[in-house]
Design an enzyme around this catalytic site. Sequence first.
Site, short mmCIF file in Angstrom:
data_model
loop_
_atom_site.label_atom_id
_atom_site.label_comp_id
_atom_site.label_asym_id
_atom_site.label_seq_id
_atom_site.Cartn_x
_atom_site.Cartn_y
_atom_site.Cartn_z
N ASP A 171 41.04 33.43 35.86
CA ASP A 171 42.28 33.39 36.61
C ASP A 171 43.24 32.53 35.78
OD1 ASP A 171 44.08 33.35 38.88
OD2 ASP A 171 43.38 31.31 39.26
N ASP A 214 46.65 30.68 37.13
CA ASP A 214 47.24 29.52 37.81
C ASP A 214 46.15 28.60 38.36
OD1 ASP A 214 49.96 30.49 37.59
OD2 ASP A 214 49.51 31.92 39.18
N SER A 267 49.52 36.98 39.71
CA SER A 267 50.93 36.65 39.50
C SER A 267 51.66 37.70 38.68
CB SER A 267 51.02 35.30 38.78
OG SER A 267 52.37 35.05 38.45
N ASN A 287 54.27 36.83 37.26
CA ASN A 287 54.83 35.99 36.18
C ASN A 287 53.80 35.69 35.10
OD1 ASN A 287 57.61 35.23 37.11
ND2 ASN A 287 56.45 34.55 38.90
N ASP A 309 40.05 29.23 40.96
CA ASP A 309 40.32 28.02 41.75
C ASP A 309 40.72 28.35 43.19
OD1 ASP A 309 42.84 29.12 41.07
OD2 ASP A 309 43.79 27.20 41.51
C1 BG6 Z 1 48.51 33.60 42.01
C2 BG6 Z 1 48.76 32.23 42.58
O1 BG6 Z 1 47.96 33.46 40.73
O2 BG6 Z 1 49.72 34.35 41.91
C3 BG6 Z 1 49.51 32.35 43.90
O3 BG6 Z 1 47.52 31.59 42.81
C4 BG6 Z 1 50.79 33.16 43.70
O4 BG6 Z 1 49.82 31.07 44.36
C5 BG6 Z 1 50.40 34.53 43.14
O5 BG6 Z 1 51.48 33.32 44.92
C6 BG6 Z 1 51.60 35.45 42.92
O6 BG6 Z 1 52.42 34.90 41.93
P1 BG6 Z 1 53.86 35.41 41.56
O7 BG6 Z 1 54.15 34.70 40.25
O8 BG6 Z 1 53.79 36.90 41.37
O9 BG6 Z 1 54.78 35.02 42.66
MG MG Z 2 44.48 30.36 40.64
#
Ligand code: BG6
Ligand code: MG
Length: 214
Positions: free
Chosen positions: A8, A10, A115, A117, A169
């Site tokens: 993972d 984040d 994510s 991002n 996590d």
């Molecule tokens: C995960 C995080 O990796 O990505 C979450 O643990 C987060 O907290 C999710 O909400 C989505 O992320 P993003 O960057 O697409 O808003």
């Molecule tokens: Mg995570």
Amino acid sequence: MIQAVIFDLDGVIVDTAHYHFIAWKRLADELGIPFTDKENEQLKGVSRMRSLEIILELGHAQLPAKTKEELADKKNQWFVEYVHAMKPDEIFPGVKELIAGIRARGMKVALASSSKNADAVLTLLDIKNLFDAIVDGTMIKHTKPDPEIFLLAARLLHVSPADCLVFEDAEAGVEAALAAGMKCVGVGSVYQLPRAHYHVASTANFTVSQIEKI
Ligand code: BG6
Ligand code: MG
């Protein structure tokens, strides 16, 4: 025997989980909804919209879809601002070395993050080249705890799910790994992640020789 390790992002490779938290906290404060790091555990690993919905549920609030889109965008803009101020050395200590050690022993390495991002974060940290495959939130229909993200990573690596080890996590991430039929190292305490097979306080505390013994 483990043939691939799936990370993972984040909270496992870099402390961006903290930036997600402070951006959601800022939004919750604006909405007048009490929100602490305890409630934040439920947001880890799930999608942006699901995270917002959990916060609204905590505040017993209901909002129209358009307003929810706007709030999720606002949180994301803050998150992107925080992440752009991040330095490449904010990657957790020892992670690059752990990944290099895994690859040196012939195992494959993938990243699997909910994510959208993730690509930007990996580019900012200049670590895209550490992975044989990258799966992010733009490539899946169902986010964790659904196993889709980990099953796709295993497929891209051409490794059977049963031969994959996941570092996670998030409670939702541990559930996703288990549902995929994979072994899971919980990055956190046994109290936070009771269903993980192993636990470490920090990703790099798990060594390559421990992986080889699984
Ligand atoms: C995960 C995080 O990796 O990505 C979450 O643990 C987060 O907290 C999710 O909400 C989505 O992320 P993003 O960057 O697409 O808003
Ligand atoms: Mg995570």
